[in-house]
Enzyme design. Sequence first.
Site, short mmCIF file in Angstrom:
data_model
loop_
_atom_site.label_atom_id
_atom_site.label_comp_id
_atom_site.label_asym_id
_atom_site.label_seq_id
_atom_site.Cartn_x
_atom_site.Cartn_y
_atom_site.Cartn_z
N HIS A 40 49.46 46.22 -61.87
CA HIS A 40 49.63 45.79 -60.47
C HIS A 40 51.12 45.95 -60.14
CE1 HIS A 40 46.29 43.00 -61.69
NE2 HIS A 40 45.87 43.15 -60.47
N ASP B 299 53.12 43.17 -61.47
CA ASP B 299 53.23 43.05 -62.93
C ASP B 299 54.48 43.76 -63.40
OD1 ASP B 299 50.58 42.17 -62.83
OD2 ASP B 299 49.76 44.10 -63.46
C1 XLS Z 1 40.47 39.72 -61.91
C2 XLS Z 1 40.42 41.17 -61.92
C3 XLS Z 1 41.75 41.88 -61.78
C4 XLS Z 1 41.59 43.33 -61.46
C5 XLS Z 1 42.80 44.02 -60.98
O1 XLS Z 1 39.49 39.04 -62.20
O2 XLS Z 1 39.75 41.55 -63.09
O3 XLS Z 1 42.53 41.68 -62.89
O4 XLS Z 1 41.08 44.05 -62.55
O5 XLS Z 1 43.31 43.44 -59.83
#
Ligand code: XLS
Length: 445
Positions: A106, A109
């Site tokens: 992300h 991140d």
């Molecule tokens: C949350 C999601 C998230 C997505 C990406 O539950 O899994 O991590 O994979 O935004």
Amino acid sequence: MSPSSTDAYFPSVPKIAYEGPKSDNPLAFKFYDENRVIGQKTLKEHLRFAVCYWHTFCGDGSDPFGMGTWQRPWAEHADPMDRAKAKMDAAFELFVKLGAPFYVFHDRDMSPEGSSVAESERNLRTLVELAKIKQQETGIKLMWGTCNLFSHPRYMNGAATNPDVNVIAHAAAQVKAGLEVTVELGGGCFVFWGGREGYSTLLNTQMKREIEHVGRFFEMARDYGRRIGFTGDFLIEPKPMEPSKHQYDFDAATAIGFLRRFDLHRDFKLNIEANHATLANHTFAHELQTAADAGMLGSVDANRGDYQNGWDTDQFPTDLYQIVEAMMIILENGGFTRGGLNFDAKLRRNSTDLEDLFIAHIGAMDAFAKGLEIAHRVIEDGRIPRLREERYRSFDSGVGKQFEDGELTLEQLADHAAKSGEPARTSGKQELIENIINQICFSGE
Ligand code: XLS
Ligand code: CA
Ligand code: CA
């Protein structure tokens, strides 16, 4: 930061090697031999493993009842940009040592949010420049990029579904920059997970309007992405709830209906997460098959939920039976193109050793390597595909074929019942099929 400081964070962990099923080395692969060929491809090409940035490098082991338990040396810098750079060093060190060909992230991140849109973008671009160098040096690729549109307080009422257009504008700024850097880093896909794109109560929600807004937002993102040269797949990641009480992308079937309604189905596919299937009261296999049948199986978040509780435990996937069934669907669908298997999985809070990050990924990679091998053998063995085929044989000719081809009226079909009498009972053979899978699982190579 020196991009080549590859041994700084995990000095006791060597490059993980394949040592075979008899090895007792916790830091070695038992089944994942990346160069082994199954069918037409190597394991590396089939499985396309990706490590996720968020759980692996941003998580600290905290949960709603307690603070962080993990000590991460890369998180110790006081300055957020220094921290982000150290995190990237640690990340690429792990990708290289693990032999994971891809990663996913992300925007937030990788780089910290600034005090303005411009500063956030500057931070992101600084880190992306470093990521580019790291990718070139290591050959590791970006599988997909995405934006965190759910953590900042401004998104408490949603991002693209927010009742305030000023918030949607911030989401637009993030997605615009997120798409640009995904293109720059050569990412094959761009993911939308709608964490807060849902509601807590209908008493304050115009649901129809919110869903139309997210349709419009995706259309804008699609158009911008295509304009700047993004030729990959946009992916929606369904999840029924958490953090919203109800999320609009509830499951694969709902997301497919939504994409068709807004004419987005030519550009969007799905990213199916095993744990989100569990939360929707489906199986992982159900969600994969639903996406595959619609021609929309883009990528997979490979993890595991817990059927005894109702939240997103995001455990590392080790359940071989579930993995075999998943790999059968993936193989029968022709395998991955731009997507792959992303470990959206986190250590348990009390798994506090740094090397646990490697042990967890190794176990999951081994489980998928074995699962792929078994799934391939089940398909080659042919008994199960044949049983499935034979079950529908009545549609291959005669009235069945006419029915499928749309050549019968309801009266003609009813007439057939009157003429043909009571149908013979045909066994579904579930136990036989399960026995065949077990036979193939237990019989080794
Ligand atoms: C949350 C999601 C998230 C997505 C990406 O539950 O899994 O991590 O994979 O935004
Ligand atoms: Ca996920
Ligand atoms: Ca999850």
